[in-house]
Design a protein around this motif. Structure first.
Motif, PDB file in Angstrom:
ATOM      1  N   MET A 236      36.431  28.823  28.335  1.00  0.00           N
ATOM      2  CA  MET A 236      37.179  27.935  29.179  1.00  0.00           C
ATOM      3  C   MET A 236      36.297  27.377  30.288  1.00  0.00           C
ATOM      4  SD  MET A 236      40.525  28.735  31.527  1.00  0.00           S
ATOM      5  CE  MET A 236      39.865  30.260  32.113  1.00  0.00           C
ATOM      6  N   THR A 237      35.454  28.196  30.884  1.00  0.00           N
ATOM      7  CA  THR A 237      34.627  27.711  31.979  1.00  0.00           C
ATOM      8  C   THR A 237      33.624  26.666  31.513  1.00  0.00           C
ATOM      9  OG1 THR A 237      33.089  29.551  31.721  1.00  0.00           O
ATOM     10  CG2 THR A 237      34.861  29.834  33.322  1.00  0.00           C
ATOM     11  N   GLU A 238      33.391  26.583  30.209  1.00  0.00           N
ATOM     12  CA  GLU A 238      32.484  25.568  29.671  1.00  0.00           C
ATOM     13  C   GLU A 238      33.176  24.216  29.495  1.00  0.00           C
ATOM     14  OE1 GLU A 238      32.867  28.599  27.968  1.00  0.00           O
ATOM     15  OE2 GLU A 238      31.172  29.494  29.005  1.00  0.00           O
ATOM     16  N   HIS A 239      34.503  24.187  29.617  1.00  0.00           N
ATOM     17  CA  HIS A 239      35.239  22.925  29.477  1.00  0.00           C
ATOM     18  C   HIS A 239      34.722  21.963  30.539  1.00  0.00           C
ATOM     19  CE1 HIS A 239      38.486  20.031  29.401  1.00  0.00           C
ATOM     20  NE2 HIS A 239      38.906  20.586  28.287  1.00  0.00           N
ATOM     21  N   PRO A 240      34.417  20.716  30.159  1.00  0.00           N
ATOM     22  CA  PRO A 240      33.795  19.786  31.114  1.00  0.00           C
ATOM     23  C   PRO A 240      34.627  19.497  32.369  1.00  0.00           C
ATOM     24  CG  PRO A 240      34.444  18.638  29.106  1.00  0.00           C
ATOM     25  CD  PRO A 240      34.618  20.105  28.854  1.00  0.00           C
ATOM     26  N   ASN A 241      35.937  19.681  32.305  1.00  0.00           N
ATOM     27  CA  ASN A 241      36.784  19.389  33.460  1.00  0.00           C
ATOM     28  C   ASN A 241      37.325  20.646  34.149  1.00  0.00           C
ATOM     29  OD1 ASN A 241      36.740  16.450  33.220  1.00  0.00           O
ATOM     30  ND2 ASN A 241      37.787  16.816  31.300  1.00  0.00           N
ATOM     31  N   PHE A 242      36.791  21.802  33.781  1.00  0.00           N
ATOM     32  CA  PHE A 242      37.258  23.051  34.387  1.00  0.00           C
ATOM     33  C   PHE A 242      36.901  23.087  35.868  1.00  0.00           C
ATOM     34  CE2 PHE A 242      36.387  27.406  35.800  1.00  0.00           C
ATOM     35  CZ  PHE A 242      37.631  27.978  35.591  1.00  0.00           C
ATOM     36  N   ASP A 243      37.865  23.488  36.683  1.00  0.00           N
ATOM     37  CA  ASP A 243      37.661  23.675  38.119  1.00  0.00           C
ATOM     38  C   ASP A 243      38.329  24.998  38.477  1.00  0.00           C
ATOM     39  OD1 ASP A 243      37.657  23.689  40.883  1.00  0.00           O
ATOM     40  OD2 ASP A 243      38.439  21.651  41.089  1.00  0.00           O
ATOM     41  N   ASN A 244      37.552  25.959  38.915  1.00  0.00           N
ATOM     42  CA  ASN A 244      38.119  27.283  39.176  1.00  0.00           C
ATOM     43  C   ASN A 244      39.189  27.267  40.274  1.00  0.00           C
ATOM     44  OD1 ASN A 244      36.439  26.985  41.380  1.00  0.00           O
ATOM     45  ND2 ASN A 244      35.363  28.916  41.099  1.00  0.00           N
ATOM     46  N   LYS A 245      39.279  26.188  41.027  1.00  0.00           N
ATOM     47  CA  LYS A 245      40.341  26.071  42.036  1.00  0.00           C
ATOM     48  C   LYS A 245      41.715  25.893  41.390  1.00  0.00           C
ATOM     49  CE  LYS A 245      37.255  24.045  45.396  1.00  0.00           C
ATOM     50  NZ  LYS A 245      36.516  22.799  45.423  1.00  0.00           N
ATOM     51  N   ASN A 246      41.737  25.542  40.104  1.00  0.00           N
ATOM     52  CA  ASN A 246      42.994  25.345  39.389  1.00  0.00           C
ATOM     53  C   ASN A 246      43.277  26.488  38.414  1.00  0.00           C
ATOM     54  OD1 ASN A 246      43.485  22.896  40.690  1.00  0.00           O
ATOM     55  ND2 ASN A 246      42.242  21.786  39.216  1.00  0.00           N
ATOM     56  N   CYS A 247      42.682  27.631  38.673  1.00  0.00           N
ATOM     57  CA  CYS A 247      42.913  28.842  37.892  1.00  0.00           C
ATOM     58  C   CYS A 247      43.657  29.819  38.809  1.00  0.00           C
ATOM     59  CB  CYS A 247      41.585  29.421  37.422  1.00  0.00           C
ATOM     60  SG  CYS A 247      41.751  30.817  36.318  1.00  0.00           S
ATOM     61  N   TYR A 248      44.880  30.168  38.446  1.00  0.00           N
ATOM     62  CA  TYR A 248      45.744  30.941  39.330  1.00  0.00           C
ATOM     63  C   TYR A 248      46.062  32.310  38.728  1.00  0.00           C
ATOM     64  CZ  TYR A 248      46.322  26.419  41.467  1.00  0.00           C
ATOM     65  OH  TYR A 248      46.073  25.224  42.068  1.00  0.00           O
ATOM     66  N   PHE A 249      46.090  33.305  39.603  1.00  0.00           N
ATOM     67  CA  PHE A 249      46.483  34.659  39.232  1.00  0.00           C
ATOM     68  C   PHE A 249      47.621  35.080  40.142  1.00  0.00           C
ATOM     69  CE2 PHE A 249      42.089  34.184  38.011  1.00  0.00           C
ATOM     70  CZ  PHE A 249      42.079  34.701  36.730  1.00  0.00           C
ATOM     71  N   LEU A 250      48.662  35.633  39.557  1.00  0.00           N
ATOM     72  CA  LEU A 250      49.807  36.078  40.319  1.00  0.00           C
ATOM     73  C   LEU A 250      49.832  37.604  40.326  1.00  0.00           C
ATOM     74  CD1 LEU A 250      52.980  34.372  40.779  1.00  0.00           C
ATOM     75  CD2 LEU A 250      53.285  36.666  39.893  1.00  0.00           C
ATOM     76  N   PHE A 251      49.972  38.176  41.495  1.00  0.00           N
ATOM     77  CA  PHE A 251      50.001  39.629  41.661  1.00  0.00           C
ATOM     78  C   PHE A 251      51.392  40.052  42.113  1.00  0.00           C
ATOM     79  CE2 PHE A 251      45.615  38.518  41.804  1.00  0.00           C
ATOM     80  CZ  PHE A 251      44.908  39.627  41.371  1.00  0.00           C
ATOM     81  N   VAL A 252      51.849  41.165  41.590  1.00  0.00           N
ATOM     82  CA  VAL A 252      53.130  41.743  41.994  1.00  0.00           C
ATOM     83  C   VAL A 252      52.851  43.174  42.444  1.00  0.00           C
ATOM     84  CG1 VAL A 252      55.431  42.421  41.234  1.00  0.00           C
ATOM     85  CG2 VAL A 252      54.435  40.288  40.386  1.00  0.00           C
ATOM     86  N   GLY A 253      53.189  43.467  43.676  1.00  0.00           N
ATOM     87  CA  GLY A 253      52.916  44.801  44.196  1.00  0.00           C
ATOM     88  C   GLY A 253      51.449  45.163  44.165  1.00  0.00           C
ATOM     89  N   GLY A 254      50.584  44.164  44.355  1.00  0.00           N
ATOM     90  CA  GLY A 254      49.144  44.389  44.347  1.00  0.00           C
ATOM     91  C   GLY A 254      48.528  44.505  42.964  1.00  0.00           C
TER      92      GLY A 254
END
Length: 79
Positions: A1-19
């Protein structure tokens, strides 16, 4: 995925519940074609049924709109 020409890590989201990591979604935007791609949508089984998918989709749609995308697509895989 990081090799995708339009990848921007600012648009990669992780959701945490209770840490604990619970879910993720990535949005890839092609500003030339105005086409968005929703990639890597996943939620751990222990956190399903809590409305997390709804939250993740709202995040993705907000990113797509903010970036000016006219269309978006999502692909799926069989397990």
């Amino acid at each position: 995925m990081t090799e995708h020409p339009n990848f921007d890590n600012k648009n990669c989201y992780f959701l945490f519940v209770g840490g604990k990591p619970a879910a993720t979604i990535t949005v890839i935007c092609n500003c030339e074609t105005k086409q968005g791609y929703i990639h890597m949508v996943a939620c751990k089984p222990d956190f399903r049924g809590m409305g997390i998918g709804h939250i993740l989709n709202n995040i993705a749609v907000n990113v797509l709109k903010t970036k000016g995308m006219k269309t978006a697509y999502l692909t799926t895989d069989d397990w």
